[in-house]
Design a protein around this motif. Sequence first.
Motif, short mmCIF file in Angstrom:
data_model
loop_
_atom_site.label_atom_id
_atom_site.label_comp_id
_atom_site.label_asym_id
_atom_site.label_seq_id
_atom_site.Cartn_x
_atom_site.Cartn_y
_atom_site.Cartn_z
N LEU A 292 -17.16 57.06 -9.50
CA LEU A 292 -17.65 57.95 -8.45
C LEU A 292 -16.48 58.63 -7.75
CD1 LEU A 292 -20.38 55.71 -6.82
CD2 LEU A 292 -20.78 57.98 -7.74
N VAL A 293 -16.62 59.91 -7.49
CA VAL A 293 -15.59 60.66 -6.76
C VAL A 293 -15.81 60.46 -5.26
CG1 VAL A 293 -14.61 62.92 -6.31
CG2 VAL A 293 -15.47 62.37 -8.60
N PRO A 294 -14.81 59.97 -4.52
CA PRO A 294 -14.98 59.77 -3.08
C PRO A 294 -15.35 61.07 -2.37
CG PRO A 294 -13.01 58.66 -3.85
CD PRO A 294 -13.49 59.51 -4.98
N TYR A 295 -16.15 60.93 -1.32
CA TYR A 295 -16.56 62.09 -0.52
C TYR A 295 -16.59 61.71 0.95
CZ TYR A 295 -19.15 66.05 1.35
OH TYR A 295 -19.50 67.15 2.08
N GLY A 296 -15.92 62.51 1.76
CA GLY A 296 -15.99 62.32 3.20
C GLY A 296 -14.68 62.73 3.87
N PRO A 297 -14.68 63.75 4.70
CA PRO A 297 -15.78 64.67 4.99
C PRO A 297 -16.04 65.68 3.87
CG PRO A 297 -13.83 65.40 6.14
CD PRO A 297 -13.47 64.09 5.48
N TYR A 298 -15.08 65.78 2.94
CA TYR A 298 -15.24 66.66 1.78
C TYR A 298 -14.92 65.86 0.52
CZ TYR A 298 -15.12 70.42 5.25
OH TYR A 298 -15.40 71.23 6.33
N GLY A 299 -15.39 66.36 -0.62
CA GLY A 299 -15.11 65.69 -1.88
C GLY A 299 -13.63 65.72 -2.21
N PHE A 300 -13.18 64.71 -2.94
CA PHE A 300 -11.77 64.65 -3.31
C PHE A 300 -11.41 65.67 -4.39
CE2 PHE A 300 -9.92 60.28 -1.96
CZ PHE A 300 -10.45 60.43 -0.69
N LEU A 301 -12.39 66.13 -5.15
CA LEU A 301 -12.10 67.07 -6.23
C LEU A 301 -12.73 68.44 -6.04
CD1 LEU A 301 -12.52 64.72 -9.35
CD2 LEU A 301 -10.49 65.12 -7.94
N ALA A 302 -13.78 68.51 -5.23
CA ALA A 302 -14.46 69.78 -4.99
C ALA A 302 -15.34 69.62 -3.76
CB ALA A 302 -15.29 70.20 -6.21
N GLY A 303 -16.21 70.60 -3.56
CA GLY A 303 -17.16 70.52 -2.46
C GLY A 303 -16.58 70.75 -1.07
N PRO A 304 -15.88 71.90 -0.83
CA PRO A 304 -15.55 72.97 -1.76
C PRO A 304 -14.22 72.71 -2.47
CG PRO A 304 -14.84 73.60 0.43
CD PRO A 304 -15.49 72.24 0.57
N PRO A 305 -13.88 73.54 -3.46
CA PRO A 305 -12.60 73.37 -4.14
C PRO A 305 -11.48 74.01 -3.32
CG PRO A 305 -13.81 75.17 -5.14
CD PRO A 305 -14.69 74.60 -4.07
N TRP A 315 -5.44 60.70 -5.76
CA TRP A 315 -6.44 59.71 -6.14
C TRP A 315 -6.68 59.71 -7.65
CZ3 TRP A 315 -11.30 60.82 -8.33
CH2 TRP A 315 -12.13 59.71 -8.50
N LEU A 316 -6.91 60.91 -8.22
CA LEU A 316 -7.19 60.99 -9.65
C LEU A 316 -5.95 60.68 -10.48
CD1 LEU A 316 -9.28 61.56 -11.81
CD2 LEU A 316 -8.72 64.01 -11.64
N GLU A 352 -14.97 52.00 3.01
CA GLU A 352 -16.21 52.68 2.64
C GLU A 352 -15.93 53.93 1.83
OE1 GLU A 352 -20.21 54.60 4.74
OE2 GLU A 352 -18.73 53.53 5.95
N LEU A 353 -14.92 54.67 2.23
CA LEU A 353 -14.57 55.90 1.53
C LEU A 353 -14.12 55.63 0.11
CD1 LEU A 353 -13.99 59.00 1.72
CD2 LEU A 353 -11.69 58.38 2.48
N LEU A 354 -13.22 54.68 -0.05
CA LEU A 354 -12.64 54.41 -1.37
C LEU A 354 -13.54 53.54 -2.24
CD1 LEU A 354 -8.86 53.99 -0.54
CD2 LEU A 354 -10.07 55.97 -1.45
N ALA A 355 -14.58 52.96 -1.66
CA ALA A 355 -15.53 52.21 -2.48
C ALA A 355 -16.19 53.11 -3.49
CB ALA A 355 -16.60 51.55 -1.60
N GLU A 356 -16.30 54.42 -3.15
CA GLU A 356 -16.90 55.37 -4.09
C GLU A 356 -16.00 55.62 -5.28
OE1 GLU A 356 -18.09 58.89 -2.08
OE2 GLU A 356 -19.63 57.92 -0.93
N GLY A 357 -14.74 55.27 -5.14
CA GLY A 357 -13.82 55.45 -6.25
C GLY A 357 -13.78 54.28 -7.19
#
Length: 366
Positions: A292-305, A315-316, A352-357
């Motif tokens: 899972l790509v971490p998200y908060g407040p924005y995605g680590f890879l996009a959302g937005p880019p 991270w990646l 919590e944030l990095l749990a998505e990773g």
Amino acid sequence: MKRHLKALAFALALSFLPSFGAALHAEEASASEAKTRQVVDDAGREVEIPLEIQSVAPSGGVATLVLFTAAPEKLAAVSRSFSKPQLKYLDKKYADLPEIGQFYGKKANLNLEELLRIKPDLIIDIGEKKKTVKEDMDGIQEQTGIPTLFIEALTPEMGDAYRKLGKILGNEERCENLAKYCEASLARSAKVLESLTDADKKTVYWAMGDAGLNTNALGSFQSEILDLVGADNVCKAEPVSRGGGTEVSMEDVLQWKPEYVLVDSPSLAETMAADPAWQDFFSQNPESKQVLVPYGPYGFLAGPPSVNRFIGLAWLGQLLYPEKYELDVRQEVKEFYELFYQVELTDEALDELLAEGSEAPAAKAA
């Protein structure tokens, strides 16, 4: 007037994405115009702006993010209000910023009345240099009576974009610090990339869409982050647009056998975990890691880019090539959030944030 602007926004139904920028040249106004100055933006337009900018409005999501990191105290509005999940990682005072919508894209929904009510000193559009950008900026400026600038920005040129903003907004020291971070991050990734052979590169599939069968193909703007970190993007189909969004089939994914499946959101991970086709894929390919790509407040890879991608590089990069990056990701995330979002993450928030990773349910089940 409202009908004209709405028509303009929806006619430009393209993703509002960053691209490379030219230098922005600012000149102080003459003594007889001591309260204003002339600047030339990246559309080649000469615009008269206040000598001191107290408030600025963004054109959309990318501009909101860049302006928020550059000068949050001057941000007069946002394209879309921060959500509750986003506010877990931001100061709650930003929850009250007015929402004005966005100029471009499939979801173009500019609220002209609200923009005129706020009456910021300046409107800034940040991102891709569209063919009609000069006409677009002139049209918005004429209809609102508010000076409107365009700054071109793409991930490799983000340092330059911050320096331009520093001169415009009058906070050059902060923007210089942001620019230096971006450039150092890019330099680190470039050094790793240079050391990788084709055989070293990890194969990656970026799962998006409702079922995980949309992706950012090689050559799309969205996939740029994979290129910068040295991943081998398994989808080499022709992108449907610079923003990606290429549809693929499960047969394609089975053929590619990616070493990593990056999942764009927790909701998609749940969908994939309940999908027999994805379960079969991971059963047949137990070495494939679903992350899972971490998200908060924005995605680590996009959302937005946008500038959020700089923590994505760390991270990646550490995920794919730990022996090359040798990073303390937790410390890297803390430093990024403190510098760019001006928030000090608690250990609980960081957990919590990095749990998505971590590996997603379907991968564990495999």
